[in-house]
Design a protein around this motif. Structure first.
Motif, PDB file in Angstrom:
ATOM      1  N   THR A  41      -1.147   2.646  -4.532  1.00  9.31           N
ATOM      2  CA  THR A  41      -1.828   3.200  -3.356  1.00  9.31           C
ATOM      3  C   THR A  41      -2.128   2.098  -2.345  1.00  9.31           C
ATOM      4  O   THR A  41      -1.973   2.305  -1.140  1.00  9.31           O
ATOM      5  CB  THR A  41      -3.123   3.911  -3.771  1.00  9.31           C
ATOM      6  N   ALA A  93     -10.869   5.479  -6.636  1.00 10.73           N
ATOM      7  CA  ALA A  93     -10.016   5.271  -7.806  1.00 10.73           C
ATOM      8  C   ALA A  93     -10.813   4.746  -8.998  1.00 10.73           C
ATOM      9  O   ALA A  93     -10.560   5.136 -10.141  1.00 10.73           O
ATOM     10  CB  ALA A  93      -8.887   4.309  -7.454  1.00 10.73           C
ATOM     11  N   TRP A 120      -8.716   5.884 -12.304  1.00 13.58           N
ATOM     12  CA  TRP A 120      -7.293   5.673 -12.110  1.00 13.58           C
ATOM     13  C   TRP A 120      -6.860   4.379 -12.778  1.00 13.58           C
ATOM     14  O   TRP A 120      -7.630   3.427 -12.893  1.00 13.58           O
ATOM     15  CB  TRP A 120      -6.954   5.584 -10.637  1.00 13.58           C
ATOM     16  N   ALA A 158      -1.800   2.702 -10.582  1.00 15.32           N
ATOM     17  CA  ALA A 158      -1.999   3.714  -9.533  1.00 15.32           C
ATOM     18  C   ALA A 158      -2.749   3.118  -8.354  1.00 15.32           C
ATOM     19  O   ALA A 158      -2.425   3.397  -7.193  1.00 15.32           O
ATOM     20  CB  ALA A 158      -2.745   4.913 -10.099  1.00 15.32           C
ATOM     21  N   LYS A 159      -3.764   2.297  -8.629  1.00 11.35           N
ATOM     22  CA  LYS A 159      -4.504   1.645  -7.548  1.00 11.35           C
ATOM     23  C   LYS A 159      -3.584   0.731  -6.741  1.00 11.35           C
ATOM     24  O   LYS A 159      -3.590   0.757  -5.514  1.00 11.35           O
ATOM     25  CB  LYS A 159      -5.663   0.823  -8.107  1.00 11.35           C
TER      26      LYS A 159
END
Length: 135
Positions: A96, A83, A88, A92-93
């Motif tokens: 996830t 990422a 990213w 988003a990290k």
């Protein structure tokens, strides 16, 4: 006598190569996390059909959770590497990372991130197999 650097050539794709190397490290960690996680899930699925005492069954479940915690850490490392290199967002990290904590969903999350890494690595000229990427 001064050194002559006139024949020195620079790699124009150096940044891309460094990024691809870091992504391949993260991808390898994700592949290992995925495979170890699959192995850790098998006893949980098979255990109810076996006539195992509650004490032994409890120890087996505890052992699989310890292994799964290790795979979560390995997956976090791999996702962070990928990422970060792919740029990213922090959201988003984080999303996830949260998905890694949910059993079975974490396998899907690892596959999706692995797919993104594979796409990048193939564009960078790497060949990707089960053991990771190679040039």
């Amino acid at each position: 006598m001064e050194p002559n650097f006139s024949d020195l050539k620079f790699n124009k794709n150096q940044k891309s190569d460094l990024t691809a190397r870091e992504i391949s490290k993260g991808q390898k960690a994700i592949i290992y996390a995925f495979l170890i996680n699959l192995v850790a899930i098998v006893p949980v699925v098979v255990l109810p059909s076996l006539n195992v005492s509650h004490n032994v069954g409890g120890y087996i479940i505890l052992a699989t959770w310890i292994v799964r915690l290790g795979t979560i850490a390995l997956g976090l490392y791999g996702i962070f590497k990928i990422a970060s290199e792919l740029g990213w967002s922090d959201l988003a990290k984080l999303a996830t990372f949260v998905l890694l904590l949910i059993p079975v969903i974490n396998l899907i999350a690892l596959l999706v991130v692995n797919g993104r890494a594979t796409a990048f690595l193939k564009k960078a000229g790497y060949k990707v197999g089960l053991a990771g990427a190679y040039k």
